[in-house]
Design a protein around this motif. Structure first.
Motif, PDB file in Angstrom:
ATOM      1  N   LEU A   1       0.894  -1.202  -0.002  1.00  0.00           N
ATOM      2  CA  LEU A   1      -0.142   0.065   0.040  1.00  0.00           C
ATOM      3  C   LEU A   1       0.700   1.212   0.170  1.00  0.00           C
ATOM      4  O   LEU A   1       0.442   2.350  -0.531  1.00  0.00           O
ATOM      5  CB  LEU A   1      -0.954   0.026   1.283  1.00  0.00           C
TER       6      LEU A   1
ATOM      7  N   GLU B   1       2.652  -9.263  -8.116  1.00  0.00           N
ATOM      8  CA  GLU B   1       1.377  -9.765  -8.185  1.00  0.00           C
ATOM      9  C   GLU B   1       1.544 -11.388  -7.594  1.00  0.00           C
ATOM     10  O   GLU B   1       0.624 -11.838  -6.875  1.00  0.00           O
ATOM     11  CB  GLU B   1       0.982  -9.781  -9.415  1.00  0.00           C
TER      12      GLU B   1
ATOM     13  N   LYS C   1      -7.862   0.224   0.238  1.00  0.00           N
ATOM     14  CA  LYS C   1      -6.974  -0.527   0.442  1.00  0.00           C
ATOM     15  C   LYS C   1      -7.172  -2.074   0.719  1.00  0.00           C
ATOM     16  O   LYS C   1      -6.425  -3.002   0.332  1.00  0.00           O
ATOM     17  CB  LYS C   1      -6.342  -0.205   1.841  1.00  0.00           C
ATOM     18  N   MET C   2      -8.454  -2.273   0.740  1.00  0.00           N
ATOM     19  CA  MET C   2      -8.810  -3.769   0.524  1.00  0.00           C
ATOM     20  C   MET C   2      -8.901  -4.296  -0.883  1.00  0.00           C
ATOM     21  O   MET C   2      -8.491  -5.335  -1.148  1.00  0.00           O
ATOM     22  CB  MET C   2     -10.345  -4.047   0.923  1.00  0.00           C
ATOM     23  N   LEU C   3      -8.918  -3.390  -1.861  1.00  0.00           N
ATOM     24  CA  LEU C   3      -8.966  -3.522  -3.199  1.00  0.00           C
ATOM     25  C   LEU C   3      -7.158  -3.849  -3.762  1.00  0.00           C
ATOM     26  O   LEU C   3      -6.889  -4.455  -4.361  1.00  0.00           O
ATOM     27  CB  LEU C   3      -9.460  -2.300  -3.927  1.00  0.00           C
ATOM     28  N   LEU C   4      -6.421  -2.805  -3.224  1.00  0.00           N
ATOM     29  CA  LEU C   4      -5.243  -2.630  -3.569  1.00  0.00           C
ATOM     30  C   LEU C   4      -4.155  -3.496  -3.008  1.00  0.00           C
ATOM     31  O   LEU C   4      -3.078  -3.916  -3.318  1.00  0.00           O
ATOM     32  CB  LEU C   4      -4.510  -1.307  -3.267  1.00  0.00           C
ATOM     33  N   ILE C   5      -4.696  -4.759  -2.097  1.00  0.00           N
ATOM     34  CA  ILE C   5      -3.752  -5.545  -1.529  1.00  0.00           C
ATOM     35  C   ILE C   5      -3.814  -7.006  -2.321  1.00  0.00           C
ATOM     36  O   ILE C   5      -3.464  -8.106  -1.967  1.00  0.00           O
ATOM     37  CB  ILE C   5      -3.994  -5.897   0.239  1.00  0.00           C
ATOM     38  N   ARG C   6      -4.724  -6.926  -3.244  1.00  0.00           N
ATOM     39  CA  ARG C   6      -5.082  -8.047  -4.284  1.00  0.00           C
ATOM     40  C   ARG C   6      -3.782  -8.316  -5.073  1.00  0.00           C
ATOM     41  O   ARG C   6      -3.092  -7.096  -5.382  1.00  0.00           O
ATOM     42  CB  ARG C   6      -6.237  -7.911  -4.838  1.00  0.00           C
ATOM     43  N   PRO C   7      -3.788  -9.245  -5.720  1.00  0.00           N
ATOM     44  CA  PRO C   7      -2.596  -9.498  -6.509  1.00  0.00           C
ATOM     45  C   PRO C   7      -2.854  -8.802  -8.040  1.00  0.00           C
ATOM     46  O   PRO C   7      -2.602  -9.446  -8.921  1.00  0.00           O
ATOM     47  CB  PRO C   7      -2.408 -11.218  -6.823  1.00  0.00           C
ATOM     48  N   TYR C   8      -2.829  -7.831  -7.812  1.00  0.00           N
ATOM     49  CA  TYR C   8      -2.866  -6.898  -9.234  1.00  0.00           C
ATOM     50  C   TYR C   8      -2.164  -5.545  -9.119  1.00  0.00           C
ATOM     51  O   TYR C   8      -2.183  -4.865  -7.955  1.00  0.00           O
ATOM     52  CB  TYR C   8      -4.369  -6.558  -9.364  1.00  0.00           C
ATOM     53  N   SER C   9      -1.507  -5.394 -10.129  1.00  0.00           N
ATOM     54  CA  SER C   9      -0.567  -3.980 -10.318  1.00  0.00           C
ATOM     55  C   SER C   9      -1.655  -3.017 -10.247  1.00  0.00           C
ATOM     56  O   SER C   9      -2.933  -3.253 -10.475  1.00  0.00           O
ATOM     57  CB  SER C   9       0.225  -4.017 -11.476  1.00  0.00           C
ATOM     58  N   ARG C  10      -1.237  -1.970  -9.711  1.00  0.00           N
ATOM     59  CA  ARG C  10      -2.038  -0.821  -9.342  1.00  0.00           C
ATOM     60  C   ARG C  10      -2.966  -0.163 -10.668  1.00  0.00           C
ATOM     61  O   ARG C  10      -4.069   0.157 -10.852  1.00  0.00           O
ATOM     62  CB  ARG C  10      -1.571   0.530  -8.791  1.00  0.00           C
TER      63      ARG C  10
ATOM     64  N   LYS D   1      -3.743  -1.809 -13.136  1.00  0.00           N
ATOM     65  CA  LYS D   1      -4.914  -2.767 -13.928  1.00  0.00           C
ATOM     66  C   LYS D   1      -5.986  -2.551 -12.985  1.00  0.00           C
ATOM     67  O   LYS D   1      -7.087  -2.295 -13.586  1.00  0.00           O
ATOM     68  CB  LYS D   1      -4.488  -4.250 -13.383  1.00  0.00           C
TER      69      LYS D   1
ATOM     70  N   MET E   1       1.798 -11.055  -3.859  1.00  0.00           N
ATOM     71  CA  MET E   1       0.350 -10.702  -3.136  1.00  0.00           C
ATOM     72  C   MET E   1      -0.484 -11.899  -3.149  1.00  0.00           C
ATOM     73  O   MET E   1      -1.434 -11.788  -2.187  1.00  0.00           O
ATOM     74  CB  MET E   1      -0.100  -9.629  -3.785  1.00  0.00           C
TER      75      MET E   1
ATOM     76  N   GLN F   1     -12.667  -1.987   6.362  1.00  0.00           N
ATOM     77  CA  GLN F   1     -13.724  -1.174   5.547  1.00  0.00           C
ATOM     78  C   GLN F   1     -14.264  -1.972   4.443  1.00  0.00           C
ATOM     79  O   GLN F   1     -13.544  -2.162   3.394  1.00  0.00           O
ATOM     80  CB  GLN F   1     -13.030  -0.015   5.045  1.00  0.00           C
TER      81      GLN F   1
ATOM     82  N   LYS G   1      -8.851 -12.479 -15.716  1.00  0.00           N
ATOM     83  CA  LYS G   1      -8.864 -12.061 -14.487  1.00  0.00           C
ATOM     84  C   LYS G   1      -8.835 -10.592 -14.541  1.00  0.00           C
ATOM     85  O   LYS G   1      -9.823  -9.897 -13.654  1.00  0.00           O
ATOM     86  CB  LYS G   1      -7.470 -12.269 -13.550  1.00  0.00           C
TER      87      LYS G   1
ATOM     88  N   LEU H   1     -11.971  -7.829 -12.393  1.00  0.00           N
ATOM     89  CA  LEU H   1     -12.045  -6.628 -11.952  1.00  0.00           C
ATOM     90  C   LEU H   1     -12.968  -5.699 -12.364  1.00  0.00           C
ATOM     91  O   LEU H   1     -13.617  -4.896 -11.738  1.00  0.00           O
ATOM     92  CB  LEU H   1     -10.551  -6.014 -12.161  1.00  0.00           C
TER      93      LEU H   1
ATOM     94  N   THR I   1     -11.819   1.691   1.424  1.00  0.00           N
ATOM     95  CA  THR I   1     -12.008   0.396   0.995  1.00  0.00           C
ATOM     96  C   THR I   1     -11.138   0.329  -0.407  1.00  0.00           C
ATOM     97  O   THR I   1     -10.840  -0.931  -0.418  1.00  0.00           O
ATOM     98  CB  THR I   1     -13.502   0.321   0.140  1.00  0.00           C
TER      99      THR I   1
END
Lengths: 316, 318
Positions: free
Chosen positions: A55, A75, B139-148, B150, A78, A89, B2, B6, B137
């Motif tokens: 982050l 990727e 941060k819940m999305l950006l901790i997934r295995p996808y480059s930003r 994407k 992660m 949240q 994938k 998204l 929310t």
């Protein structure tokens, strides 16, 4: 070959406004271990966690997840992590289930059966089809745990996971984390609540001002015979103290109120001291063994400072 | 795929909001209302005596033109009045009634509704990034295995798809209600426009289709702009406010700078692509459709580069 840690931080640094918020932090988390990050608010725990999950960027150093550099293999790295960063949240205009579906859709190998399994695990079956805006803090927290577990990550990162959980919820979470760890999941938990860490973790890294103070084995901390023995007695405490100094020169005794406090390592020692005191005519009416808690260790380690006021001893 | 997951996540989120359904229902209801109102109040006397009506209009126009020239209003005011005057004359001569309503004429009359859709699209585009930052929310999305990039691209694609969806709804609703109330057909109704100071007669359907196509391009640029603002600001209400202000104040700004030589290189005069369908509506001179399309392409690329660069590097502390 060196054993690969599930998570390894090497000299990780984060500069914000010219200050090192996280300062050359290094540690490794082993497979199947519950690892605690302990420190007062503002020590850099959350910043560290945010760097691990991508982050925020690192100013220096390296983070490896199962040997994968998160900067080079973002990727892939992660995929192996499940996390809650501060409060989970969720989309409050969606139901709990639809929230989980959001993540299920974009993570590899999450089936509907798996979702049901996780929902059952966090005991949200009743409310899962209600909108998240109707959830209590504890329910949100459990939904957060559920989304972190969905894809069976090998590294689970929970930032202040017991926030908003009732004692029963905390107890259940601890048991579940232990179960996961026994199955090989590595878990990183951050907290500023010492008692919680003591119950939950295998090892604890104490962090202050962005620096690693030390890494401790929790079981060592509690089992280590670093016990302080409190002798409650009638008579002159100072006389008792000099008596001890005479017979046990290696021990340092303290006097407080109506107690004589001695650090003793074995039951033999405690017995010997008691015998001496009784033989010298002191009336010993109580012997209390007080183990050093993590909290005391923590205070010792971090020294005195205003920051310590922020550390809570028990629950909030 | 994938990446498509998204996008479908974003799509689902858009459609889970109550406001989205308002955005869909409102244009349909307005179109229906106008169609009914127009049908009920159809004035048959004006329809049959349209020549008298138009002659009267031209008398008024003449006075207005003289006035506009006298009191020093901007040049284009008089020009556009003159164009109207000429068109009326042409209509009288060729016996083309402007009061003949067909489904296609109805579609043309409903075209200004697209700015309402523009507003809705701005709300969605502004919220889709900034809203997730505000609620945490993201941060819940950006901790997934996808480059930003994407994650951001999926949001952009979903917003564009939503804009396209709204636009299709509007086109379909105007055509359907227009046809129901004014009869199917009417594609070959003549439509008068001014090109190079001369009156051109073309098919109204041609005009309507061109108009709609150009409007969708305007939509897309609006999305890029709002999307950039959405990424630069953390609060969705601030992002919505700024985007709306830029879009609407932009048009007012055009009037202020219209005489400057560099005016044509700014964004907003180029945002109105339909001006090229009717000459004389142009406020800033020296522009053409290819010129404007080129400028919009440059601005869009700039917006997207800024958006993606900022998003890629940003530390998420939400």
């Amino acid at each position: 070959m060196e054993t690969v840690h599930t998570l390894e931080l090497k000299e990780v640094t984060k500069k914000m406004k010219g200050e090192n918020v996280v300062n050359h932090l290094s540690f490794g988390v082993r497979k199947g271990e519950i690892f605690g990050l302990l420190g007062p608010n503002g020590a850099g725990k959350t910043t560290t966690i945010r760097m691990i999950v991508g982050l925020i960027s690192m100013s220096g150093g390296e983070i490896l997840v199962n040997g994968l550099d998160i900067r080079k293999n973002y990727e892939k790295a992660m995929e192996q992590i499940g996390a809650i960063v501060e409060n989970p949240q969720m989309y409050d205009y969606l139901t709990g289930y639809k929230n989980l579906m959001q993540y299920a859709r974009i993570m590899p190998g999450v089936t509907r059966e798996r979702i049901d399994e996780v929902v059952k695990l966090v005991e949200l079956e009743q409310a899962i089809h209600k909108k998240v805006k109707t959830y209590s803090l504890g329910m949100r927290q459990r939904l957060g745990v559920a989304q972190a577990l969905l894809h069976r990550p090998s590294l689970l990162i929970l930032d202040e996971p017991t926030n908003g959980l009732d004692p029963q919820g905390m107890h259940d979470l601890r048991n579940y984390l232990r179960l996961l760890a026994d199955q090989g999941t590595s878990i990183v938990v951050s907290s500023h609540i010492l008692a919680e860490m003591e119950l939950m973790c295998d090892r604890v890294a104490v962090i202050q001002n962005g620096k690693l103070i030390r890494i401790d084995n929790v079981t060592n901390v509690t089992d280590q015979a670093q016990a302080r023995v409190h002798f409650l007695l009638q008579g002159s405490l100072n006389d008792a103290k000099s008596l001890l100094a005479e017979h046990f020169p290696e021990k340092t005794a303290e006097v407080s109120d109506k107690e004589l406090i001695v650090e003793a390592n074995t039951t033999q020692e405690i017995g010997d001291i008691n015998k001496r005191l009784v033989e010298a005519g002191f009336l010993v009416y109580g012997i209390q063994l007080k183990k050093k808690t993590l909290e005391e260790r923590f205070l010792e380690m971090t020294g005195k400072g205003g920051d310590l006021n922020e550390v809570s001893v028990a629950g909030q | 795929m994938k990446f498509l997951s998204l996008v479908s996540n974003e799509w689902i989120k858009i459609f889970s909001r109550t406001r989205t359904w308002v955005f869909i229902a409102l244009p349909i209801l307005i179109v229906l209302g106008v169609a009914i109102y127009g049908k009920v109040n159809e004035d048959d006397t004006v329809k049959s005596n349209w020549k008298q009506e138009v002659t009267q209009q031209n008398k008024d126009l003449k006075n207005q033109i003289a006035e506009a020239k006298k009191d020093g209003s901007p040049k284009f005011v008089a020009e556009s009045l003159e164009n109207e005057y000429k068109q009326n004359q042409y209509a009288l001569k060729k016996d083309i009634s402007p009061y003949e309503t067909t489904s296609w004429k109805f579609m043309k009359d409903m075209a200004p509704l697209s700015s309402l859709l523009g507003l809705f699209v701005i709300v969605v585009a502004s919220d889709i990034v900034a809203g997730e930052f505000a609620k945490g929310t993201i941060k819940m999305l950006l901790i997934r295995p996808y480059s930003r990039w994407k994650v951001l691209l999926s949001k952009l694609v979903a917003t564009l798809a939503f804009a396209f969806f709204l636009w299709v709804i509007l086109v379909a609703a105007t055509w359907l209600f227009g046809s129901i109330f004014y009869g199917f057909g009417g594609m070959d109704q003549p439509y008068l426009s001014m090109v190079d100071g001369k009156i051109h007669e073309k098919l109204i359907s041609e005009y309507v289709l061109a108009n709609m196509g150009l409007e969708f391009i305007e939509f897309a640029v609006t999305v890029f702009l709002a999307f950039m603002v959405s990424t630069l600001f953390y609060s969705s209400s601030v992002a919505i406010g700024i985007s709306l202000f830029l879009t609407f104040a932009g048009n007012a700004l055009v009037l202020f700078i219209s005489s400057k030589s560099w005016a044509k290189y700014t964004l907003f005069p180029n945002m109105d692509l339909t001006q090229y369908l009717d000459e004389g509506l142009q406020v800033v001179k020296g522009m053409s459709l290819p010129f404007s399309l080129g400028m919009l392409a440059i601005y869009s690329a700039l917006f997207l580069i800024i958006t993606f660069a900022v998003f890629q590097k940003r530390d998420v502390k939400a």
